[in-house]
Scaffold this motif. Structure first.
Motif, short mmCIF file in Angstrom:
data_model
loop_
_atom_site.label_atom_id
_atom_site.label_comp_id
_atom_site.label_asym_id
_atom_site.label_seq_id
_atom_site.Cartn_x
_atom_site.Cartn_y
_atom_site.Cartn_z
N UNK A 218 0.69 -1.02 0.28
CA UNK A 218 -0.06 0.47 0.18
C UNK A 218 0.86 1.20 0.14
N UNK A 219 0.93 2.01 -1.34
CA UNK A 219 1.78 3.32 -1.34
C UNK A 219 1.05 4.59 -0.89
N UNK A 220 0.97 5.53 -0.23
CA UNK A 220 0.04 6.61 0.67
C UNK A 220 0.69 7.68 0.63
N UNK A 221 0.26 9.08 0.16
CA UNK A 221 1.18 10.30 0.12
C UNK A 221 0.54 11.07 1.20
N UNK A 222 1.49 11.26 1.63
CA UNK A 222 1.48 12.18 3.10
C UNK A 222 2.37 13.56 3.30
N UNK A 223 1.64 14.46 3.99
CA UNK A 223 1.91 15.55 3.76
C UNK A 223 2.77 15.75 5.64
N UNK A 224 4.18 16.37 5.85
CA UNK A 224 3.96 16.15 7.07
C UNK A 224 3.23 17.21 7.57
N UNK A 225 2.18 17.54 8.04
CA UNK A 225 1.38 17.85 8.33
C UNK A 225 1.26 17.44 9.44
N UNK A 226 1.00 16.08 8.30
CA UNK A 226 -0.73 14.76 8.21
C UNK A 226 0.03 13.66 10.02
N UNK A 227 1.42 14.20 9.84
CA UNK A 227 2.28 13.84 11.68
C UNK A 227 1.91 12.35 10.72
N UNK A 228 3.20 11.75 9.89
CA UNK A 228 3.83 10.99 9.45
C UNK A 228 4.33 10.08 10.74
N UNK A 229 4.40 9.85 12.04
CA UNK A 229 5.27 9.24 12.72
C UNK A 229 3.87 8.41 13.58
N UNK A 230 3.29 9.38 14.01
CA UNK A 230 1.60 8.75 13.71
C UNK A 230 0.64 7.99 13.59
N UNK A 231 1.01 8.27 11.45
CA UNK A 231 0.39 7.60 10.54
C UNK A 231 1.55 6.58 11.12
N UNK A 232 2.27 6.20 11.03
CA UNK A 232 3.07 4.57 10.88
C UNK A 232 3.11 3.26 12.53
N UNK A 233 3.34 4.77 13.22
CA UNK A 233 2.45 3.67 14.67
C UNK A 233 1.83 3.85 14.64
N UNK A 234 0.55 4.31 14.62
CA UNK A 234 -0.88 3.59 13.86
C UNK A 234 -1.73 2.12 13.60
N UNK A 235 -0.52 2.55 12.11
CA UNK A 235 -0.99 1.10 11.86
C UNK A 235 -0.93 -0.16 11.49
N UNK A 236 1.00 0.17 12.59
CA UNK A 236 1.23 -0.93 12.75
C UNK A 236 0.58 -1.98 13.60
N UNK A 237 0.14 -0.23 15.01
CA UNK A 237 -0.42 -0.85 16.47
C UNK A 237 -1.76 -1.49 16.24
N UNK A 238 -2.60 -0.96 15.39
CA UNK A 238 -4.28 -1.43 15.31
C UNK A 238 -4.10 -2.07 14.04
N UNK A 239 -3.20 -2.32 12.86
CA UNK A 239 -3.20 -3.42 11.91
C UNK A 239 -2.36 -4.36 10.97
N UNK A 240 -1.35 -4.57 12.77
CA UNK A 240 -0.17 -5.33 12.16
C UNK A 240 0.11 -4.79 10.29
#
Length: 229
Positions: free
Chosen positions: A172-194
């Motif tokens: 899955x390839x996602x375009x994101x902006x720094x203001x979207x909080x890249x670290x939080x997106x990555x952390x949440x996708x691992x924590x919630x969806x492995x």
């Protein structure tokens, strides 16, 4: 280098209503080209782009994969975007199948755990919630950029669905902006969806810092170790 898809068929009228490829689009193309061999190797059968706009990205993916029996599905809430996507596929001799709908909702049951490549260049610009709601109702070009609170309101809706779409070897390839909080997106996708992730490309474009994130299913051993740490 893989050539950028031919978009000369798009008219000025089209560009008034459909997102014209820009820096975020081209960064996504760069990220896909960088991963070209890894994308070809599993011989993907189903690819899905959310918010296809002009159809440039899916056509480019088709050029990367070459002659295959791959099904290229695309979705967009903007019916003009669906029309442009179809024409872009025809112009570049890539058979694209556009569906005019909200994200991937009508396709979820039929595509469960079957999609090998998912692409999403979402509306990521931070706006107020009223603006994003209006954009989604209008089904026009503003729906390609108005992202609501933190630029994440539309993206968050789709992130919940990714794990149910991806095949076992899916990417899955996602375009994101720094203001979207890249670290939080990555952390949440691992924590919630492995789903583990990597930043495959990044670029400064004017005032924007753009990122391409690639998500894959986490190794079960990796997931177990992370849960214990």
């Amino acid at each position: 280098m893989i050539p950028t898809p031919d978009l000369l068929h798009l008219t000025n009228e089209d560009k008034l209503h459909v997102y014209d490829p820009a820096e975020d689009t081209f960064l996504l193309l760069d990220g896909l080209e960088q991963d070209a061999e890894d994308l070809r190797r599993p011989r993907p059968l189903i690819c899905l782009e959310i918010g296809s706009g002009s159809g440039c990205v899916s056509a480019f993916l088709g050029l990367i994969l070459g002659p295959t029996n791959t099904l290229y599905l695309t979705t967009d809430i903007n019916h003009r975007a669906s029309d442009c996507t179809l024409k872009t596929g025809q112009q570049n001799k890539i058979h694209l199948d556009p569906v005019t709908c909200d994200l991937a909702r009508p396709l979820m049951k039929r595509l469960r755990h079957l999609v090998d490549i998912v692409l999403f260049n979402p509306p990521y610009v931070p706006t107020d919630t009223e603006e994003v709601l209006s954009a989604q109702v209008d089904h026009g070009i503003s729906g390609s950029w108005a992202g609501g609170a933190n630029g994440m309101e539309i993206t968050n809706r789709f992130l919940r669905d990714v794990k149910d779409l991806l095949s076992e070897q899916g990417k899955f390839y996602l375009v994101a902006l720094e203001e979207n909080n890249i670290p939080e997106i990555r952390k949440r996708m691992f924590r919630d969806f492995s789903l583990q992730s990597q930043v495959v490309a990044q670029r400064r474009a004017g005032r924007e810092s753009l990122y391409i994130l690639r998500f894959t299913r986490a190794d079960p051993v990796h997931t177990a170790c992370s849960s214990l740490s």
